[in-house]
Scaffold this motif. Structure first.
Motif, short mmCIF file in Angstrom:
data_model
loop_
_atom_site.label_atom_id
_atom_site.label_comp_id
_atom_site.label_asym_id
_atom_site.label_seq_id
_atom_site.Cartn_x
_atom_site.Cartn_y
_atom_site.Cartn_z
N VAL A 359 0.73 -0.98 0.65
CA VAL A 359 0.27 -0.23 -0.27
C VAL A 359 1.07 1.18 -0.14
N PRO A 360 0.32 2.08 -0.84
CA PRO A 360 1.36 3.41 -1.03
C PRO A 360 1.56 4.91 -0.54
N GLU A 361 2.08 5.14 0.06
CA GLU A 361 2.02 6.96 0.84
C GLU A 361 0.87 7.61 -0.29
N ASP A 362 0.38 8.59 0.45
CA ASP A 362 0.39 8.93 -0.76
C ASP A 362 -0.85 8.44 -1.90
N TYR A 363 -2.11 7.57 -1.34
CA TYR A 363 -2.40 6.80 -2.13
C TYR A 363 -3.89 7.64 -2.20
N GLN A 364 -4.21 8.21 -4.09
CA GLN A 364 -5.06 9.22 -4.46
C GLN A 364 -4.55 9.33 -5.76
N VAL A 365 -5.45 9.74 -6.41
CA VAL A 365 -5.61 10.00 -7.50
C VAL A 365 -6.63 10.96 -8.45
N ARG A 366 -5.84 11.73 -9.19
CA ARG A 366 -6.49 13.09 -9.87
C ARG A 366 -5.45 13.05 -11.24
N ALA A 367 -5.87 13.65 -12.78
CA ALA A 367 -5.18 14.30 -13.43
C ALA A 367 -4.57 13.16 -13.97
N LYS A 368 -5.01 11.68 -14.71
CA LYS A 368 -5.31 10.86 -14.90
C LYS A 368 -3.93 9.87 -14.59
N ARG A 369 -4.04 9.76 -12.94
CA ARG A 369 -2.79 8.96 -12.33
C ARG A 369 -3.22 7.64 -12.40
N GLN A 440 -6.64 -14.40 -9.02
CA GLN A 440 -6.12 -15.88 -9.10
C GLN A 440 -4.79 -15.64 -8.42
N LEU A 441 -4.05 -16.85 -8.12
CA LEU A 441 -2.73 -17.33 -7.65
C LEU A 441 -2.47 -16.30 -7.58
N GLY A 442 -1.76 -15.82 -6.67
CA GLY A 442 -0.48 -15.18 -6.60
C GLY A 442 -0.79 -13.89 -6.14
N GLU A 443 -0.38 -12.37 -6.78
CA GLU A 443 -0.19 -12.26 -7.28
C GLU A 443 -1.21 -11.07 -7.84
N ASN A 444 -2.37 -9.77 -6.85
CA ASN A 444 -3.57 -9.79 -8.13
C ASN A 444 -3.50 -8.24 -7.68
N LYS A 445 -3.94 -7.27 -8.74
CA LYS A 445 -3.21 -5.78 -8.36
C LYS A 445 -4.69 -5.34 -8.79
N VAL A 446 -4.47 -4.13 -7.50
CA VAL A 446 -6.13 -3.54 -7.76
C VAL A 446 -5.47 -2.25 -7.30
N SER A 447 -6.02 -0.91 -9.10
CA SER A 447 -5.89 0.05 -9.34
C SER A 447 -6.84 1.39 -9.56
N VAL A 448 -6.98 2.48 -9.34
CA VAL A 448 -7.25 2.99 -9.26
C VAL A 448 -6.80 4.53 -10.30
N TYR A 449 -8.35 4.91 -10.54
CA TYR A 449 -7.93 5.91 -12.13
C TYR A 449 -8.82 7.45 -11.26
N SER A 450 -8.29 8.52 -12.36
CA SER A 450 -9.72 9.61 -12.25
C SER A 450 -8.57 10.55 -13.21
N GLU A 451 -9.50 11.51 -13.90
CA GLU A 451 -9.20 11.44 -14.76
C GLU A 451 -9.40 13.32 -14.18
N ARG A 463 -11.82 25.64 -15.01
CA ARG A 463 -10.61 24.16 -14.87
C ARG A 463 -11.99 23.88 -13.85
N LEU A 464 -12.22 23.02 -14.19
CA LEU A 464 -12.85 21.36 -13.60
C LEU A 464 -12.06 20.36 -11.99
N ASN A 465 -11.94 21.24 -11.33
CA ASN A 465 -11.32 20.92 -10.16
C ASN A 465 -11.22 19.84 -9.05
N THR A 466 -12.17 18.58 -9.61
CA THR A 466 -12.51 17.71 -8.43
C THR A 466 -11.34 17.55 -7.99
N HIS A 467 -11.59 16.97 -6.64
CA HIS A 467 -11.09 16.47 -5.20
C HIS A 467 -10.49 15.16 -5.71
N SER A 468 -8.72 14.65 -5.36
CA SER A 468 -8.67 13.95 -5.46
C SER A 468 -9.66 11.98 -4.55
N ILE A 469 -9.66 10.92 -5.31
CA ILE A 469 -10.69 10.09 -4.75
C ILE A 469 -8.46 9.34 -4.18
#
Length: 503
Positions: A359-369, A440-451, A463-469
């Protein structure tokens, strides 16, 4: 500790400085290979362990303890910007606009403090902008009291830099409180890393408890079903009785077991419950901070509930404890004695919880991250017998409709894509069903994305300035239900949820 390794013919000599012996430790090549292979096995098992919480066992009990008597008071700060606590040295360009509206005191009414022994406060806290430090609270203008940060994040990182929503509890000196109206307010420091000049956290409300002598209880009761040491099947009944049930207003039942961490402290083996405010914009008097995530509550005799264990993971033998918090009609509450050493036996099915990893630091997304974490499923788990799968998500501002206005957003589990179903600029605990075929067995990846924050209004050009997820600590986890042979009590210790190095 191994400091050097040299090869001498068919003998590998391990030279160690962490031994009281002065001579070398000598192993034959066969012995060395055996040790090496075992070390690799242990290393693989260690790699498979969840990397969410550093310690999966939570404190013995937080808040009121068995035998204690208290009065509980609640207060909600209100809608934005009343709940916002902002660093007064804010360096953002909108400084004056926000500081003039935030950091205002809120109020809570307390009853008679005669014979009060101590007091504590539980804070309904959003961790706020990434890496915000020095979160404090005070009452009636007294000394600022520092709120603790998470203790389960990786030890080499700042805990403030993991997105969070939690319920820290601290003691309050009785001298800081008074009968009647009390003010409380928050204070914020800056960002210790990822600094963009806006330290801020959320003080949604508080649950304040004042403790009194046990003589204030008028009808001390106990949990009568189940009894300590019992083996229970799925969906067991839990019953509380008091000498005079007519004096009882409400009973909240709590349990300690291994399950998803809904209160955000990073502990899975814990007393499961959580507090978060319900705010009614039309009528602030309806605002509340109810208890959620517990076994259930009963508000009239007979005081009994059915514990829904459909998605409670398989537990180790004797690994469950339960307790009741009992509120009497005189306003005082007490805690029953624990019922411990309970075991859950299932017939024909099994439930496993696979915990967060990486689990990473700064686990938030916006701006196509895109940000991701992982969930590991052991190679010897039989996914062919899996019947249903759920992803656990704790988010802030994970409302899909909010982000759809501002562009595309999604979360993915491996290649499967779906919605988060969170709340608009608020905390939410979401449980999403996903197709079992996608795991699946082994590693499973959970990803989030937002524009969010990348698009512009077609008419105004603004600019539409919605807060990050924000994906909150301890990160997404996976529950899987299996068709299974009956899990007997003698087998339970080998089938603990989250066990990743065993069957």
């Amino acid at each position: 500790m191994l400091d050097a390794c040299r090869h001498d013919g068919n003998t590998v000599i391990l030279e160690s400085t962490d031994t009281l012996r002065s001579d070398n430790q000598v192993l034959t090549l066969h012995q060395f290979l055996t040790v090496f292979l075992l070390s690799c096995c242990f290393a693989i098992c260690d790699m498979a362990k969840p990397l969410g919480a550093t310690n999966e066992n939570g404190p013995a009990i937080t808040g009121p303890k068995p035998g204690e008597v208290y009065k509980e008071y609640k207060a909600v700060t209100g809608a934005w910007p009343k709940w916002a606590v902002i660093d007064p040295s804010l360096g953002h360009k909108t400084k004056e606009q926000y500081l003039s509206k935030t950091n205002k005191p809120s109020f809570i009414e307390l009853g008679n403090l005669d014979q009060a022994m101590r007091a504590e406060v539980l804070v309904d806290r959003w961790g706020g902008h990434v890496c915000t430090s020095d979160k404090m609270i005070r009452f009636n203008g007294h000394k600022w009291l520092l709120l603790p940060e998470l203790t389960t994040t990786p030890k080499d990182n700042h805990p403030e830099c993991y997105m969070s929503q939690d319920n820290p509890i601290i003691e309050i000196p009785l001298s800081h409180l008074k009968e009647g109206t009390n003010s409380f307010s928050g204070k914020s420091g800056g960002q210790v890393s990822h600094n963009w000049g806006w330290g801020q956290w959320g003080l949604y409300g508080i649950v304040l408890r004042v403790y009194y002598p046990s003589s204030f209880v008028t009808s001390p009761g106990e949990i009568v079903i189940p009894a300590a040491g019992d083996v229970v099947l799925d969906n067991p009944e839990i019953v509380f009785e008091a000498p005079d049930n007519s004096k009882i207003e409400k009973v909240d039942f709590l349990a300690r077991y291994d399950g998803y961490d809904e209160n955000g402290d990073g502990y899975f083996q814990d007393w499961h419950h959580f507090y978060h405010r319900i705010y009614h914009s039309e009528d602030e008097l309806l605002a509340d901070i109810p208890i959620t995530g517990h076994l259930g509550s009963a508000t009239s005799p007979p005081f009994r509930i059915t514990w829904n264990t459909q998605w409670v993971p398989d537990q180790v033998k004797g690994g469950i404890s339960i307790v009741a918090r009992v509120k009497e009609k005189n306003g005082f509450s007490y805690v029953t004695q624990l019922v411990e050493n309970l075991s859950l036996q299932r017939i024909g099915r099994s439930v496993k919880l696979y915990k967060p990893r990486s689990v990473p630091e700064d686990y938030q997304v916006r701006a196509k991250r895109i940000r991701s974490s992982e969930i590991y499923i052991p190679q010897n788990d039989n996914l062919e017998t899996a019947t249903k799968a759920l992803v656990h998500f704790r988010t802030w501002n994970g409302d899909d409709s909010n982000h759809e206005v501002d562009g595309v957003e999604w979360f993915k589990f491996n290649r499967w894509q779906g919605k988060i179903a969170g709340a608009n600029h608020d905390y939410a605990y979401s449980i999403r069903e996903i197709p079992v075929e996608t795991i699946q067995l082994g590693e499973n990846k959970v990803s989030v994305y937002s524009e969010a924050g990348t698009l512009f209004d077609e008419e105004s050009g603004e600019r539409l300035n919605t807060h990050s997820i924000e994906v909150l600590w301890p990160g997404p986890a996976l529950s899987v239900s299996y068709e299974h042979e009956t899990v007997g009590v003698t087998e339970l210790s080998d089938r603990a949820s989250g066990t990743v190095c065993g069957p």
